[in-house]
Scaffold this motif. Structure first.
Motif, PDB file in Angstrom:
ATOM      1  N   GLY A 116       0.868  -1.206  -0.086  1.00 37.78           N
ATOM      2  CA  GLY A 116       0.037  -0.005  -0.003  1.00 37.78           C
ATOM      3  C   GLY A 116       0.880   1.307   0.036  1.00 37.78           C
ATOM      4  N   ASP A 117       2.023   1.207   0.837  1.00 43.91           N
ATOM      5  CA  ASP A 117       2.718   2.488   0.876  1.00 43.91           C
ATOM      6  C   ASP A 117       3.626   2.463  -0.387  1.00 43.91           C
ATOM      7  OD1 ASP A 117       1.790   3.166   3.561  1.00 43.91           O
ATOM      8  OD2 ASP A 117       3.421   2.159   4.457  1.00 43.91           O
ATOM      9  N   ALA A 118       4.134   1.494  -0.743  1.00 48.04           N
ATOM     10  CA  ALA A 118       4.681   1.436  -2.209  1.00 48.04           C
ATOM     11  C   ALA A 118       3.881   2.146  -3.503  1.00 48.04           C
ATOM     12  CB  ALA A 118       5.033   0.064  -2.587  1.00 48.04           C
ATOM     13  N   GLU A 119       2.749   1.978  -3.183  1.00 47.01           N
ATOM     14  CA  GLU A 119       1.815   2.644  -4.246  1.00 47.01           C
ATOM     15  C   GLU A 119       1.838   3.981  -3.914  1.00 47.01           C
ATOM     16  OE1 GLU A 119      -1.535   0.396  -5.325  1.00 47.01           O
ATOM     17  OE2 GLU A 119      -2.530   2.089  -6.532  1.00 47.01           O
ATOM     18  N   LEU A 120       1.542   4.333  -2.809  1.00 49.70           N
ATOM     19  CA  LEU A 120       1.566   5.892  -2.561  1.00 49.70           C
ATOM     20  C   LEU A 120       2.870   6.517  -2.956  1.00 49.70           C
ATOM     21  CD1 LEU A 120      -0.099   6.010   0.846  1.00 49.70           C
ATOM     22  CD2 LEU A 120      -1.138   6.902  -1.409  1.00 49.70           C
ATOM     23  N   LEU A 121       4.031   5.816  -2.727  1.00 51.39           N
ATOM     24  CA  LEU A 121       5.302   6.443  -2.849  1.00 51.39           C
ATOM     25  C   LEU A 121       5.736   6.266  -4.258  1.00 51.39           C
ATOM     26  CD1 LEU A 121       7.124   5.521   0.431  1.00 51.39           C
ATOM     27  CD2 LEU A 121       6.496   7.956  -0.150  1.00 51.39           C
ATOM     28  N   SER A 126      10.436  -2.159  -1.681  1.00 50.87           N
ATOM     29  CA  SER A 126      11.688  -1.147  -1.977  1.00 50.87           C
ATOM     30  C   SER A 126      12.024  -0.607  -0.722  1.00 50.87           C
ATOM     31  CB  SER A 126      11.279   0.377  -2.871  1.00 50.87           C
ATOM     32  OG  SER A 126      10.720  -0.200  -3.997  1.00 50.87           O
ATOM     33  N   PRO A 127      13.398  -0.276  -0.478  1.00 50.87           N
ATOM     34  CA  PRO A 127      14.059   0.281   0.518  1.00 50.87           C
ATOM     35  C   PRO A 127      13.575   1.737   1.025  1.00 50.87           C
ATOM     36  CG  PRO A 127      15.667   0.406  -1.145  1.00 50.87           C
ATOM     37  CD  PRO A 127      14.561  -0.452  -1.527  1.00 50.87           C
ATOM     38  N   ALA A 128      13.442   2.086   2.173  1.00 48.02           N
ATOM     39  CA  ALA A 128      12.771   3.067   2.824  1.00 48.02           C
ATOM     40  C   ALA A 128      13.218   3.631   4.104  1.00 48.02           C
ATOM     41  CB  ALA A 128      11.366   3.298   2.918  1.00 48.02           C
ATOM     42  N   LEU A 129      13.486   4.633   4.580  1.00 47.03           N
ATOM     43  CA  LEU A 129      13.796   5.142   5.703  1.00 47.03           C
ATOM     44  C   LEU A 129      12.494   5.435   6.839  1.00 47.03           C
ATOM     45  CD1 LEU A 129      16.589   7.922   4.713  1.00 47.03           C
ATOM     46  CD2 LEU A 129      16.984   5.675   5.839  1.00 47.03           C
ATOM     47  N   HIS A 130      12.623   4.569   7.888  1.00 44.38           N
ATOM     48  CA  HIS A 130      11.588   4.844   8.793  1.00 44.38           C
ATOM     49  C   HIS A 130      12.167   5.782   9.930  1.00 44.38           C
ATOM     50  CE1 HIS A 130       9.049   3.940  12.259  1.00 44.38           C
ATOM     51  NE2 HIS A 130       8.108   3.658  11.531  1.00 44.38           N
ATOM     52  N   ILE A 131      11.327   6.941   9.932  1.00 48.51           N
ATOM     53  CA  ILE A 131      11.533   7.852  11.110  1.00 48.51           C
ATOM     54  C   ILE A 131      10.627   8.308  12.057  1.00 48.51           C
ATOM     55  CG2 ILE A 131      12.584  10.162  11.241  1.00 48.51           C
ATOM     56  CD1 ILE A 131      13.514  10.105   8.359  1.00 48.51           C
ATOM     57  N   GLN A 132      10.938   8.319  13.306  1.00 51.66           N
ATOM     58  CA  GLN A 132      10.058   8.503  14.174  1.00 51.66           C
ATOM     59  C   GLN A 132      10.410  10.087  14.829  1.00 51.66           C
ATOM     60  OE1 GLN A 132       8.950   4.820  16.208  1.00 51.66           O
ATOM     61  NE2 GLN A 132       9.169   5.977  17.951  1.00 51.66           N
ATOM     62  N   ARG A 133       9.691  10.881  14.827  1.00 54.93           N
ATOM     63  CA  ARG A 133      10.046  11.836  15.592  1.00 54.93           C
ATOM     64  C   ARG A 133       8.983  12.365  16.792  1.00 54.93           C
ATOM     65  NH1 ARG A 133      10.780  18.014  12.612  1.00 54.93           N
ATOM     66  NH2 ARG A 133      12.604  16.755  11.506  1.00 54.93           N
ATOM     67  N   ILE A 134      10.001  12.873  17.833  1.00 56.83           N
ATOM     68  CA  ILE A 134       9.208  13.208  18.913  1.00 56.83           C
ATOM     69  C   ILE A 134       9.357  14.722  19.259  1.00 56.83           C
ATOM     70  CG2 ILE A 134       8.367  12.911  21.500  1.00 56.83           C
ATOM     71  CD1 ILE A 134       9.424  10.006  21.166  1.00 56.83           C
ATOM     72  N   ALA A 135       8.560  15.621  19.258  1.00 57.91           N
ATOM     73  CA  ALA A 135       9.005  16.998  19.114  1.00 57.91           C
ATOM     74  C   ALA A 135       8.616  17.624  20.488  1.00 57.91           C
ATOM     75  CB  ALA A 135       8.536  17.884  18.268  1.00 57.91           C
ATOM     76  N   VAL A 146       4.830  17.776  21.833  1.00 56.52           N
ATOM     77  CA  VAL A 146       3.760  18.529  21.281  1.00 56.52           C
ATOM     78  C   VAL A 146       3.490  17.414  19.809  1.00 56.52           C
ATOM     79  CG1 VAL A 146       5.171  20.043  19.850  1.00 56.52           C
ATOM     80  CG2 VAL A 146       3.105  20.557  20.214  1.00 56.52           C
ATOM     81  N   GLU A 147       4.427  16.485  19.438  1.00 55.58           N
ATOM     82  CA  GLU A 147       4.129  16.013  18.235  1.00 55.58           C
ATOM     83  C   GLU A 147       4.741  14.430  18.284  1.00 55.58           C
ATOM     84  OE1 GLU A 147       7.047  17.102  15.236  1.00 55.58           O
ATOM     85  OE2 GLU A 147       5.939  16.111  13.589  1.00 55.58           O
ATOM     86  N   PHE A 148       4.156  13.711  17.957  1.00 58.15           N
ATOM     87  CA  PHE A 148       4.723  12.351  17.737  1.00 58.15           C
ATOM     88  C   PHE A 148       4.304  11.869  16.251  1.00 58.15           C
ATOM     89  CE2 PHE A 148       3.896   7.348  17.821  1.00 58.15           C
ATOM     90  CZ  PHE A 148       5.310   7.320  17.706  1.00 58.15           C
ATOM     91  N   THR A 149       5.266  11.773  15.423  1.00 59.48           N
ATOM     92  CA  THR A 149       5.240  11.352  13.857  1.00 59.48           C
ATOM     93  C   THR A 149       6.142  10.345  13.350  1.00 59.48           C
ATOM     94  OG1 THR A 149       4.786  13.723  13.588  1.00 59.48           O
ATOM     95  CG2 THR A 149       5.487  12.320  11.431  1.00 59.48           C
ATOM     96  N   LYS A 150       5.371   9.515  12.739  1.00 63.45           N
ATOM     97  CA  LYS A 150       6.106   8.362  11.979  1.00 63.45           C
ATOM     98  C   LYS A 150       6.018   8.647  10.768  1.00 63.45           C
ATOM     99  CE  LYS A 150       3.991   4.831  14.466  1.00 63.45           C
ATOM    100  NZ  LYS A 150       3.880   3.307  14.747  1.00 63.45           N
ATOM    101  N   SER A 151       7.246   8.481  10.137  1.00 61.50           N
ATOM    102  CA  SER A 151       7.604   8.828   8.758  1.00 61.50           C
ATOM    103  C   SER A 151       8.100   7.838   7.753  1.00 61.50           C
ATOM    104  CB  SER A 151       8.245  10.168   8.400  1.00 61.50           C
ATOM    105  OG  SER A 151       8.032  10.936   9.207  1.00 61.50           O
ATOM    106  N   LEU A 152       7.871   7.669   6.654  1.00 60.33           N
ATOM    107  CA  LEU A 152       8.264   6.879   5.660  1.00 60.33           C
ATOM    108  C   LEU A 152       8.964   7.606   4.316  1.00 60.33           C
ATOM    109  CD1 LEU A 152       8.454   3.744   5.617  1.00 60.33           C
ATOM    110  CD2 LEU A 152       6.658   3.721   4.185  1.00 60.33           C
ATOM    111  N   TYR A 153      10.405   7.782   4.572  1.00 58.68           N
ATOM    112  CA  TYR A 153      10.861   8.307   3.573  1.00 58.68           C
ATOM    113  C   TYR A 153      11.444   7.459   2.247  1.00 58.68           C
ATOM    114  CZ  TYR A 153      10.502  12.728   5.318  1.00 58.68           C
ATOM    115  OH  TYR A 153      10.142  14.034   6.007  1.00 58.68           O
TER     116      TYR A 153
END
Ligand code: 16G
Length: 251
Positions: free
Chosen positions: A194-199, A205-214, A222-229
């Motif tokens: 599903g994510d492959a189709e969006l991207l 495919s390889p990707a970077l999974h990033i978790q940010r707590i700000a 104030v923020e918790f974000t999970k990203s796939l680059y």
């Protein structure tokens, strides 16, 4: 312009089709529409069977030259902006892209107010009954998909989530809640179908999974974000320095 292809003995016809299509794409033949002509049209143009054409297209999808969009057809991947991202700056996607002269845009995947998942409650330090605003977006640079971001913000910081526009950080800043410190965790991963189709990449495919707590200056989260680059779109660059105790020890 005819595109008839012919294989020399011993050569697989579909590979000749792969080369022919790649050449045509590189020279900008289908550039205007970004959409590959229908199978029937290409089969007639190339004088090949559907099976051969499909095999060739599958190869070009795996290479990242083409991508399928469900129900819409097969598209040509535009030359992708590649971005060097210093991993120590707490900037927003919109700011990062603007700094590079690229135009940021988003496709919303989810927007709403929810009770936090156990993970969100833990990361945000929110009570189980404190509601969070959740925003899921496909982030694009000059129209090319770069990342999928799923952000959660305690509702008390954004009590009118409908007013959040193109930039989450701009909306937080407007209420005086722009984060000033963040913690980011980054790991390699493979993208799901599903994510492959969006991207616009091949599944797995390889990707970077990033978790940010700000955090805000007072230490509240104030923020918790999970990203796939997309791995081919982002280089995270870190500046390294000898830590101070080591520096002293060397004197
Ligand atoms: C960045 C952040 C993300 C933040 C977003 C806000 C990373 C890995 N992630 O993409 O956590 O929510 O910026 O961007 O850098 P916006 O203000 O453009 O919505």
């Amino acid at each position: 312009m005819p595109m008839t292809v012919e294989a020399v003995p011993g050569q697989k016809l579909y590979l000749v089709v792969v080369d022919a299509l790649r050449r045509e794409i590189e020279t900008g033949r289908f550039a205007e529409a970004q959409l590959l002509p229908a199978e029937r049209v290409l089969c007639e143009l190339l004088h090949v069977s559907r099976t051969t054409l499909r095999k060739a297209i599958a190869d070009l999808v795996a290479e990242g030259v083409l991508f399928h969009r469900h129900g819409a057809g097969t598209f040509i991947q535009r030359a992708r902006p590649r971005v060097d991202q210093p991993s120590s700056r707490l900037t927003s996607f919109t700011e990062d892209m603007r700094l590079r002269g690229l135009e940021a845009s988003s496709r919303e995947l989810e927007r709403g107010v929810f009770l936090p998942t156990p993970e969100e409650a833990m990361m945000l330090g929110a009570g189980p009954n404190e509601r969070v605003f959740r925003l899921g977006r496909l982030r694009l640079a000059d129209g090319s998909p770069m990342a999928i971001e799923r952000a959660a913000v305690p509702l008390r910081y954004l009590p009118e989530p409908d007013t959040v526009g193109a930039s989450l950080y701009a909306a937080l800043a407007a209420r005086g809640f722009r984060p000033t410190r963040g913690l980011q965790r980054l790991r390699a991963t493979l993208v799901s179908d599903g994510d492959a189709e969006l991207l616009g990449v091949a599944p797995n495919s390889p990707a970077l999974h990033i978790q940010r707590i700000a955090y805000l200056a007072d230490g509240s989260c104030v923020e918790f974000t999970k990203s796939l680059y997309r791995a081919d779109a982002y280089d995270f660059v870190s500046e390294l320095a000898l830590s101070s105790p080591m520096r002293k020890a060397r004197r």
